[in-house]
Write an enzyme that holds these catalytic residues in place. Structure first.
Site, PDB file in Angstrom:
ATOM      1  N   ALA A 295       0.888  -1.247   0.063  1.00  0.00           N
ATOM      2  CA  ALA A 295      -0.096   0.067   0.018  1.00  0.00           C
ATOM      3  C   ALA A 295       0.789   1.226   0.032  1.00  0.00           C
ATOM      4  CB  ALA A 295      -0.829   0.044   1.250  1.00  0.00           C
ATOM      5  N   GLU A 296       1.922   1.241   0.620  1.00  0.00           N
ATOM      6  CA  GLU A 296       2.821   2.262   0.725  1.00  0.00           C
ATOM      7  C   GLU A 296       3.573   2.493  -0.583  1.00  0.00           C
ATOM      8  OE1 GLU A 296       3.216   4.253   3.146  1.00  0.00           O
ATOM      9  OE2 GLU A 296       5.050   5.394   2.672  1.00  0.00           O
TER      10      GLU A 296
ATOM     11  N   GLU B 204     -12.853 -14.452 -10.478  1.00  0.00           N
ATOM     12  CA  GLU B 204     -12.092 -15.157  -9.806  1.00  0.00           C
ATOM     13  C   GLU B 204     -11.495 -14.438  -8.607  1.00  0.00           C
ATOM     14  OE1 GLU B 204      -9.111 -15.986 -12.886  1.00  0.00           O
ATOM     15  OE2 GLU B 204     -10.568 -16.543 -14.178  1.00  0.00           O
TER      16      GLU B 204
ATOM     17  N   LYS C 272      -8.119 -12.942  -6.578  1.00  0.00           N
ATOM     18  CA  LYS C 272      -6.796 -12.417  -7.206  1.00  0.00           C
ATOM     19  C   LYS C 272      -5.880 -13.025  -6.201  1.00  0.00           C
ATOM     20  CE  LYS C 272      -4.332  -8.714  -8.970  1.00  0.00           C
ATOM     21  NZ  LYS C 272      -3.021  -8.934  -8.061  1.00  0.00           N
TER      22      LYS C 272
ATOM     23  N   ARG D  71       7.155 -14.200 -14.391  1.00  0.00           N
ATOM     24  CA  ARG D  71       6.855 -13.160 -15.391  1.00  0.00           C
ATOM     25  C   ARG D  71       7.950 -12.171 -15.650  1.00  0.00           C
ATOM     26  NH1 ARG D  71       3.504  -8.791 -13.335  1.00  0.00           N
ATOM     27  NH2 ARG D  71       3.126  -7.426 -14.982  1.00  0.00           N
TER      28      ARG D  71
ATOM     29  N   CYS E   7      -1.236 -15.384  40.107  1.00  0.00           N
ATOM     30  CA  CYS E   7      -1.307 -14.578  39.099  1.00  0.00           C
ATOM     31  C   CYS E   7      -2.628 -14.450  38.616  1.00  0.00           C
ATOM     32  CB  CYS E   7      -0.420 -14.868  37.790  1.00  0.00           C
ATOM     33  SG  CYS E   7      -0.185 -13.431  36.453  1.00  0.00           S
TER      34      CYS E   7
END
Ligand code: IVH
Length: 701
Positions: free
Chosen positions: A48-49, A133, A135, A156, A455
């Site tokens: 996203a950055e 479909e 991704k 690719r 505890c």
């Protein structure tokens, strides 16, 4: 104002000289990130950055077209061939796909509208049929089959030239190496190589145990595995595959196949043995695309693999040809994203949390960030070693990941944004919940609170363990009741159990007077116990049932073990004299009885009337079966397995789980299986329950 328009207006205010400097800086940044991502397989920023900076550059270039150069990251598909792998020129280029970043329904509607416009359709024309479909979040692969045999697998790369990774792809069991008769002589199948989440978690767990490098996310792990020079490494990182399209194929005139629709193509690939995702579906018109996007989005967390969106493709291959391409992207397909599962944010502090087993987990307090569909303010850092390995410090900008229903975690630090000196994080010496000592057992990655019973964080677990059948055996004190008692603060420590009155029990929801009475009498009954059961019930780490028995037998009395004061408690050396007790167990028992809180709990339990007959110690009972090893199998007519075991052990026998030549007797009940067969095979005497009881009562067995 949307983020996009903010960027545009920011660009509009930039002077040409400033824009030139800014463009260069953005390009350098993107180039560096892309290199780390594609070539080094070590992403340093969340997608996203990267996308945000990419869009910023796009906006600047749109505003100042004269600044566009052919080598700008916006002008080409990024990727480089890694040294050592052979370059492969694709027979048919591997294209990219236009991404609809609008995660709302409008993304699907905009695509459908565009397709209809390009095809010159009016509102009166029927809806278009699409294939929808997932991704997949992995990496694209071209599998080349000649005469039905896999001859080459290539990444690719930049779309024109990829890398030959055939040796590694052959390790993927889901990919057929040969195809059935009748497939076209040349066939290139395209799809996504990915790693299932469970495989990814297991891989990282192994890496963590072996002190190796952990992977940021399944896609990164898959990419790294695919591009190894040594396929033995790939083999240890299990990969999976989904087919989603074709590359080159023998033309119809030369014995190839003609498909009419994309869906038909996928069904055929499936029949040839390629995995095709079950979520692939026909969707007609924008409404069904929107529904698909929502439906898959809702089940995203439940899928066994990561997806970052869905892909819509025009189903008719004729319409696909009519639509054609725009630069390097098909007009007939689009990717429609979901909110990112990784985001960057700032660490505002590091705290620790105490789990129900006493495990201390460091947790990063974060500046709120929207990731994986929710706003996250805390993320686990796992343990001290993970913090050190990742180098996380307060003030750092980190990558936070939230995928599926799992707890958000900090996966890495974005480099180079730390200003000045920030001290390293240290584990607290005492538990933040109860103040007991925090220790780490040598060889273990986790720190733990030694507070046990005392505890609050460990209270429920401690009480359930204390009440368990093989410990204090308090009938009716189960999960739900303990939850209620602890949550309503009626029970804070173990001794509180014995202070329970009828009124406080009846006050609980769904608790009738009769059941309350039963619980009280079970509690009363449990007070008369054995030292071994009591020690086991205390829940001392490393002290299981058999160690508790060993301790009880060796020390005989509780005072001998814990001493009248902390200083007179058994030392580690004394504990090491107990048969089967090693340094880790000895240290754990010693530490437990050093804690004033634990000593207090033990004293109070005794004060409440918990007692055992110290003269009835196991070693004082007639040891008619000393030195004998006995195996229990099948269902006995009157005794439960536990009862039989207790009786045999009280008489000095060792009860074992497997039959060997050293086994003295096998006690067999109904439906005894392989152990009985083994006994008969080895000639080990076999007894029934009556035989066992006779053995226990008769001297000189
Ligand atoms: S179709 C011309 N279908 O997304 C269209 N791509 O394409 C070719 N991807 O890195 C791609 N799931 O590996 C297609 N169901 C899917 C996909 C998919 C994931 C990836 C693909 C490529 C990227 C852009």
């Amino acid at each position: 104002m949307t983020e996009q328009s903010q960027l545009f207006s920011a660009a509009a205010q930039t002077s040409p000289a400033q824009a030139a400097i800014k463009t260069k800086a953005l390009r350098d940044q993107l180039q560096r990130w892309a290199h780390q991502y594609y070539v080094l397989d070590e992403p340093t920023v969340p997608d996203a950055e990267y996308d945000r900076v990419f869009r910023e550059l796009q906006a600047l270039e749109a505003e100042h077209p004269d600044l566009i150069t052919s080598d700008s990251p916006t002008q080409r598909v990024i990727g480089a061939v890694m040294e050592g792998l052979t370059p492969v020129r694709h027979a048919v280029p591997m294209l990219s796909i236009h991404t609809e970043t609008d995660t709302e329904a409008t993304g699907a509607q905009a695509f459908d509208a565009r397709v209809r416009r390009e095809l010159g359709l009016s509102d009166a024309d029927p809806a278009i049929e699409y294939v929808a479909e997932p991704k997949f979040d992995g990496l694209a692969m071209n599998l080349r089959y000649e005469k039905g045999r896999l001859v080459q697998a290539a990444t690719r790369g930049d779309g024109e030239v990829g890398e030959d990774v055939t040796h590694n792809i052959r390790t993927i069991r889901q990919i057929p190496l040969t195809l059935p008769d009748g497939v076209p002589p040349l066939l290139e199948v395209r799809g996504e190589v990915y790693m299932r989440r469970a495989d990814f978690d297991a891989l990282n767990e192994r890496q963590r145990e072996q002190g190796g490098k952990t992977f940021v996310n399944p896609r990164n792990a898959a990419a790294g595995a695919v591009r190894q020079l040594d396929s033995n490494i790939t083999l240890q990182r299990p990969l999976s595959f989904f087919a989603y399209g074709l590359g080159a194929i023998t033309p119809a005139a030369e014995g190839g196949l003609v498909f009419r629709t994309h869906f038909e193509l996928l069904q055929t690939l499936k029949s040839w043995g390629f995995p095709v995702a079950a979520q692939v579906q026909i969707a007609t018109g924008a409404t069904e695309l929107v529904a698909y996007h929502q439906q898959v989005g809702a089940s995203r967390d439940a899928l066994p693999y990561d997806i970052d969106g869905v892909v819509y493709k025009v189903n008719s291959l004729q319409l696909q040809r009519d639509l054609g391409f725009k630069t390097r992207e098909p007009r007939w397909a689009v990717a429609h994203k979901y909110p990112a599962q990784e985001m960057a944010t700032k660490v505002e502090g590091i705290d620790v949390q105490v789990g129900r087993t006493g495990k201390i987990t460091p947790v990063a307090r974060l500046a709120p960030v929207f990731v994986g569909g929710v706003t996250v303010t805390n993320a686990t850092l796992h343990n001290l070693f993970e913090i050190r390995k990742k180098g996380v410090r307060v003030g750092d900008t980190v990558i936070v990941r939230r995928a599926g229903d799992v707890i958000p975690e900090v996966v890495g630090v974005m480099p180079g944004n730390r200003v000045g000196y920030v001290p390293n994080f240290h584990m607290p010496k005492t538990c933040p919940v109860c103040g007991s000592d925090v220790v780490r057992v040598k060889g273990e990655a986790n720190h733990r609170c030694t507070g046990g019973l005392f505890c609050a964080a460990q209270r429920k677990e401690a009480i359930l363990h204390f009440a368990a059948r093989r410990a204090m055996d308090i009938e009716g004190l189960g999960d739900k009741l303990v939850d209620q008692l602890v949550e309503s603060n009626v029970i804070r420590t173990l001794p509180d159990l014995y202070r329970l009155g009828l009124s406080s029990l009846v006050a609980l929801e769904r608790m009738a007077e009769k059941s309350a009475q039963n619980v009280l009498s079970a509690l009363e009954k449990s007070k008369q116990t054995t030292l071994a059961r009591f020690l086991f019930g205390l829940g001392i780490r490393q002290v299981g049932e058999s160690t508790a028995k060993d301790l009880a037998k060796h020390f005989g009395t509780l005072d001998a073990l814990m001493g009248a004061t902390q200083d007179t408690a058994a030392t580690v050396e004394q504990l090491l004299e107990v048969p089967d007790v090693g340094p880790i167990v000895a240290q754990s028992v010693h530490t437990f009885f050093q804690q004033p809180h634990n000593r207090e709990v033990v004293e109070q339990l005794r004060a409440c009337g918990v007692t055992w007959s110290e003269s009835a110690r196991a070693d004082k009972a007639p040891q008619v079966l000393a030195g004998k090893t006995i195996v229990l199998t099948g269902t006995l007519p009157t005794l439960s397995r536990d009862e039989a075991k207790d009786m045999l052990e009280a008489a000095g026998a060792k009860v074992s789980g497997s039959v060997s030549k050293k086994t003295s007797y096998v006690v067999a009940g109904e439906e005894a299986g392989s152990k009985l067969a083994k006994a008969e095979e080895l000639g080990v005497p076999v007894l029934d329950e009556a035989g066992m009881l006779a053995l226990l009562s008769g001297p000189g067995a």
